[in-house]
Design a protein around this motif. Structure first.
Motif, short mmCIF file in Angstrom:
data_model
loop_
_atom_site.label_atom_id
_atom_site.label_comp_id
_atom_site.label_asym_id
_atom_site.label_seq_id
_atom_site.Cartn_x
_atom_site.Cartn_y
_atom_site.Cartn_z
N LEU A 8 0.82 -1.20 0.00
CA LEU A 8 0.00 0.00 0.00
C LEU A 8 0.86 1.26 0.00
CD1 LEU A 8 -2.91 1.08 0.17
CD2 LEU A 8 -2.65 1.09 2.64
N PHE A 9 1.94 1.26 0.73
CA PHE A 9 2.82 2.42 0.78
C PHE A 9 3.49 2.67 -0.56
CE2 PHE A 9 6.45 4.95 2.30
CZ PHE A 9 5.76 5.88 3.05
N GLY A 10 3.91 1.61 -1.24
CA GLY A 10 4.49 1.76 -2.57
C GLY A 10 3.48 2.31 -3.57
N TYR A 37 12.38 7.67 -4.07
CA TYR A 37 13.57 7.15 -3.39
C TYR A 37 13.38 7.13 -1.88
CZ TYR A 37 18.26 6.77 -1.55
OH TYR A 37 19.35 6.37 -0.85
N LEU A 38 12.93 8.25 -1.35
CA LEU A 38 12.79 8.37 0.10
C LEU A 38 11.73 7.42 0.65
CD1 LEU A 38 14.11 10.14 2.27
CD2 LEU A 38 12.12 11.64 2.10
N GLY A 39 10.62 7.26 -0.07
CA GLY A 39 9.57 6.37 0.40
C GLY A 39 9.98 4.91 0.41
N ILE A 40 10.65 4.47 -0.64
CA ILE A 40 11.09 3.08 -0.69
C ILE A 40 12.20 2.83 0.33
CG2 ILE A 40 12.18 1.35 -2.16
CD1 ILE A 40 10.52 2.50 -4.46
N TRP A 41 13.06 3.80 0.50
CA TRP A 41 14.10 3.68 1.54
C TRP A 41 13.45 3.60 2.92
CZ3 TRP A 41 15.15 7.23 5.45
CH2 TRP A 41 16.28 6.96 6.21
N TYR A 42 12.41 4.38 3.15
CA TYR A 42 11.74 4.39 4.44
C TYR A 42 11.07 3.04 4.73
CZ TYR A 42 8.44 5.40 8.14
OH TYR A 42 7.73 5.35 9.30
N VAL A 43 10.52 2.41 3.71
CA VAL A 43 9.90 1.09 3.92
C VAL A 43 10.94 0.11 4.44
CG1 VAL A 43 8.90 -0.88 2.72
CG2 VAL A 43 8.02 1.39 2.28
N GLY A 44 12.11 0.12 3.84
CA GLY A 44 13.17 -0.76 4.32
C GLY A 44 13.65 -0.39 5.71
N ARG A 45 13.68 0.87 6.00
CA ARG A 45 14.12 1.34 7.32
C ARG A 45 13.10 0.96 8.39
NH1 ARG A 45 18.81 2.66 9.49
NH2 ARG A 45 18.67 4.46 10.80
N HIS A 46 11.82 1.05 8.02
CA HIS A 46 10.75 0.78 8.98
C HIS A 46 10.62 -0.71 9.27
CE1 HIS A 46 7.10 1.58 11.20
NE2 HIS A 46 6.45 0.69 10.46
N PHE A 47 10.66 -1.53 8.22
CA PHE A 47 10.46 -2.97 8.40
C PHE A 47 11.76 -3.74 8.54
CE2 PHE A 47 6.42 -2.00 6.02
CZ PHE A 47 5.62 -2.06 7.15
N LYS A 49 13.81 -5.07 6.30
CA LYS A 49 14.15 -6.12 5.35
C LYS A 49 14.09 -5.57 3.92
CE LYS A 49 13.27 -9.91 8.14
NZ LYS A 49 13.92 -11.08 8.34
N ARG A 50 14.96 -6.11 3.10
CA ARG A 50 15.02 -5.66 1.71
C ARG A 50 13.82 -6.15 0.91
NH1 ARG A 50 20.63 -6.37 -0.80
NH2 ARG A 50 20.95 -4.57 0.53
N ARG A 51 13.22 -7.27 1.30
CA ARG A 51 12.09 -7.81 0.53
C ARG A 51 10.89 -6.85 0.57
NH1 ARG A 51 10.34 -12.62 4.56
NH2 ARG A 51 12.52 -12.44 5.10
N TYR A 52 10.73 -6.11 1.64
CA TYR A 52 9.62 -5.17 1.72
C TYR A 52 9.87 -3.95 0.83
CZ TYR A 52 8.20 -8.19 5.48
OH TYR A 52 7.84 -9.29 6.22
N LYS A 53 11.13 -3.58 0.68
CA LYS A 53 11.46 -2.52 -0.27
C LYS A 53 11.17 -2.99 -1.70
CE LYS A 53 15.73 -1.55 1.18
NZ LYS A 53 17.00 -0.81 1.30
N LEU A 54 11.46 -4.23 -1.98
CA LEU A 54 11.19 -4.78 -3.30
C LEU A 54 9.68 -4.86 -3.57
CD1 LEU A 54 12.63 -5.92 -5.76
CD2 LEU A 54 12.44 -8.18 -4.73
N ILE A 55 8.91 -5.19 -2.56
CA ILE A 55 7.46 -5.21 -2.69
C ILE A 55 6.93 -3.81 -2.94
CG2 ILE A 55 5.31 -5.62 -1.41
CD1 ILE A 55 6.83 -7.95 -0.04
N ALA A 56 7.45 -2.82 -2.22
CA ALA A 56 7.02 -1.44 -2.44
C ALA A 56 7.40 -0.96 -3.84
CB ALA A 56 7.64 -0.52 -1.38
N GLY A 95 14.32 4.02 -7.43
CA GLY A 95 13.73 2.94 -6.64
C GLY A 95 14.65 1.74 -6.51
N VAL A 96 15.33 1.39 -7.60
CA VAL A 96 16.27 0.27 -7.56
C VAL A 96 17.44 0.58 -6.65
CG1 VAL A 96 17.90 -1.07 -8.96
CG2 VAL A 96 15.58 -0.68 -9.78
N VAL A 97 17.93 1.83 -6.71
CA VAL A 97 19.03 2.23 -5.83
C VAL A 97 18.58 2.17 -4.37
CG1 VAL A 97 20.45 4.21 -5.14
CG2 VAL A 97 20.22 3.60 -7.54
N ALA A 98 17.33 2.57 -4.10
CA ALA A 98 16.82 2.51 -2.74
C ALA A 98 16.69 1.07 -2.26
CB ALA A 98 15.48 3.22 -2.64
N VAL A 99 16.34 0.16 -3.16
CA VAL A 99 16.22 -1.25 -2.78
C VAL A 99 17.60 -1.84 -2.50
CG1 VAL A 99 15.65 -3.55 -3.66
CG2 VAL A 99 14.03 -1.69 -3.93
N LEU A 100 18.59 -1.49 -3.32
CA LEU A 100 19.91 -2.08 -3.16
C LEU A 100 20.70 -1.48 -2.00
CD1 LEU A 100 20.97 -2.43 -6.87
CD2 LEU A 100 20.09 -4.19 -5.34
#
Length: 103
Positions: A8-10, A37-47, A49-56, A95-100
């Motif tokens: 939902l956040f993504g 970038y900031l939103g996808i980075w935040y998802v990883g920071r909040h949860f 795990k990298r898989r949640y950034k990939l989902i976003a 987004g890819v940079v934020a995931v990696l």
């Protein structure tokens, strides 16, 4: 629950980037890309795990691809001009940079 939250956040990031990218042409695209970038980075920071950034990122990509294609009434939310192309390409790269990046 974390899966649905990141999905939902993504999607919300993509909707906001789609709506803001046409306002004040150079600034709106920059804000949309930075928010991606900031939103996808935040998802990883909040949860944590990298898989949640990939989902976003996948939810972002799904919403952006729907907004960039013709609708039922032949309308486009992301046009094929400089701003739309920049949002699609540079936003995806951001987004890819934020995931990696490490959380």
């Amino acid at each position: 629950m974390q899966f649905l939250s990141s999905l939902l956040f993504g999607a919300m990031i993509a909707v906001s980037a789609t709506l803001v990218h046409q306002t004040l042409p150079p600034v709106g695209v920059s804000v949309g890309i930075f928010a991606t970038y900031l939103g996808i980075w935040y998802v990883g920071r909040h949860f944590g795990k990298r898989r949640y950034k990939l989902i976003a990122l996948s939810a972002w990509l799904a919403v952006i691809s729907i907004a960039g294609s013709f609708g039922v009434g032949e309308e486009l939310l992301i046009q094929g001009d400089n701003q739309g192309s920049a949002l699609l390409t540079i936003g995806f790269v951001a987004g890819v940079v934020a995931v990696l990046r490490n959380p």
